[in-house]
Enzyme design. Sequence first.
Site, short mmCIF file in Angstrom:
data_model
loop_
_atom_site.label_atom_id
_atom_site.label_comp_id
_atom_site.label_asym_id
_atom_site.label_seq_id
_atom_site.Cartn_x
_atom_site.Cartn_y
_atom_site.Cartn_z
N ASN A 173 131.80 46.98 19.45
CA ASN A 173 132.02 47.75 20.68
C ASN A 173 132.40 46.86 21.87
O ASN A 173 132.09 47.17 23.02
CB ASN A 173 130.81 48.63 20.99
N THR A 217 126.88 53.02 23.74
CA THR A 217 126.98 52.05 22.63
C THR A 217 128.05 52.41 21.61
O THR A 217 128.84 51.55 21.20
CB THR A 217 125.61 51.96 21.91
N PHE A 229 120.22 47.47 10.44
CA PHE A 229 121.54 46.87 10.70
C PHE A 229 121.46 45.52 11.40
O PHE A 229 122.49 44.92 11.71
CB PHE A 229 122.42 47.84 11.52
N LYS A 262 132.60 40.34 23.00
CA LYS A 262 132.18 40.21 21.60
C LYS A 262 133.34 39.80 20.68
O LYS A 262 134.52 39.91 21.06
CB LYS A 262 131.58 41.54 21.13
N TYR A 302 118.81 39.64 20.44
CA TYR A 302 118.67 40.96 19.81
C TYR A 302 117.26 41.18 19.25
O TYR A 302 117.08 41.91 18.30
CB TYR A 302 119.73 41.13 18.72
N HIS A 353 128.91 43.29 25.55
CA HIS A 353 127.48 43.46 25.82
C HIS A 353 127.27 43.40 27.32
O HIS A 353 127.89 42.60 28.01
CB HIS A 353 126.67 42.32 25.17
N ARG A 380 134.54 50.59 26.37
CA ARG A 380 134.38 51.01 24.98
C ARG A 380 135.15 52.29 24.70
O ARG A 380 135.77 52.44 23.64
CB ARG A 380 132.89 51.19 24.66
N ARG A 403 126.96 48.35 33.15
CA ARG A 403 126.61 49.26 32.04
C ARG A 403 127.53 50.48 32.07
O ARG A 403 128.02 50.93 31.04
CB ARG A 403 125.15 49.71 32.15
P1 ADP Z 1 123.89 48.34 23.87
O1 ADP Z 1 124.72 47.13 23.49
O2 ADP Z 1 124.78 49.52 24.20
O3 ADP Z 1 122.87 48.05 24.94
P2 ADP Z 1 121.76 48.23 21.84
O4 ADP Z 1 121.04 47.23 22.67
O5 ADP Z 1 121.01 49.42 21.35
O6 ADP Z 1 123.07 48.80 22.58
O7 ADP Z 1 122.35 47.50 20.54
C1 ADP Z 1 122.90 46.22 20.62
C2 ADP Z 1 124.16 46.17 19.78
O8 ADP Z 1 123.81 46.36 18.41
C3 ADP Z 1 125.17 47.27 20.08
O9 ADP Z 1 125.99 46.96 21.20
C4 ADP Z 1 125.94 47.32 18.79
O10 ADP Z 1 126.90 46.26 18.70
C5 ADP Z 1 124.85 47.08 17.76
N1 ADP Z 1 124.27 48.35 17.25
C6 ADP Z 1 123.45 49.20 17.91
N2 ADP Z 1 123.13 50.25 17.14
C7 ADP Z 1 123.76 50.07 15.96
C8 ADP Z 1 123.82 50.80 14.72
N3 ADP Z 1 123.15 51.96 14.56
N4 ADP Z 1 124.58 50.32 13.74
C9 ADP Z 1 125.25 49.16 13.87
N5 ADP Z 1 125.22 48.41 14.98
C10 ADP Z 1 124.49 48.85 16.03
#
Ligand code: ADP
Length: 174
Positions: A132, A111, A77, A29, A69, A135, A122, A105
């Site tokens: 973070n 996350t 957000f 990222k 997304y 992905h 992370r 993962r």
């Molecule tokens: P992951 O990447 O761990 O699978 P998600 O698919 O839930 O998590 O979310 C995608 C991405 O959106 C996260 O990696 C993070 O960058 C961002 N994100 C998730 N939840 C939040 C939040 N509450 N506030 C801000 N950004 C978020």
Amino acid sequence: MAFSRVATPSDNDFSQGSNNVERTLILIKPDAMARGLAGTVLSRFEAKGLKIAGIKMIQLDEALLKAHYRHLADKPFFPTICEFMSRTPVIALCLEGLEAVEVCRSLCGVTNSRKAAPGTIRGDLGMSMQANLVHASDSVDTAKAEVARFFSEAELFGYEQPVINFLYASDERG
Ligand code: ADP
């Protein structure tokens, strides 16, 4: 000289029948890119034993972000994710290995980087929920869709990696 490209994971270094050989999508990222941590993140996956089947730098546009997304489109957000994820180009990786989806993962950690376990990417390198670093596809089905979204068949490579004979036991290689 002969060149060959192999688009499916199971007919490459593993013998047929190794049906847990998976491919998954990783994105390095913008925070990792801006902080000069792209190599560090990539090396975590390489050191673990994931094989690079595809790698490229890409600037995410609105259409790609909306597709990628989609599951977060209703979240408050969501606009900030799109802004963050397009702030710099990202590095897209297609990584391959036995149970690669779950392995990647686990390597990333949860996350929220502040809560991610030490030893994870992370957990070791980040402080943010959103920024973070990385992905990783969250299921085998998602991985198939995400790899196809980011890579054409011609951008995915099969090649020999002799270390595989030491990375896995013979029964794991099929
Ligand atoms: P992951 O990447 O761990 O699978 P998600 O698919 O839930 O998590 O979310 C995608 C991405 O959106 C996260 O990696 C993070 O960058 C961002 N994100 C998730 N939840 C939040 C939040 N509450 N506030 C801000 N950004 C978020």
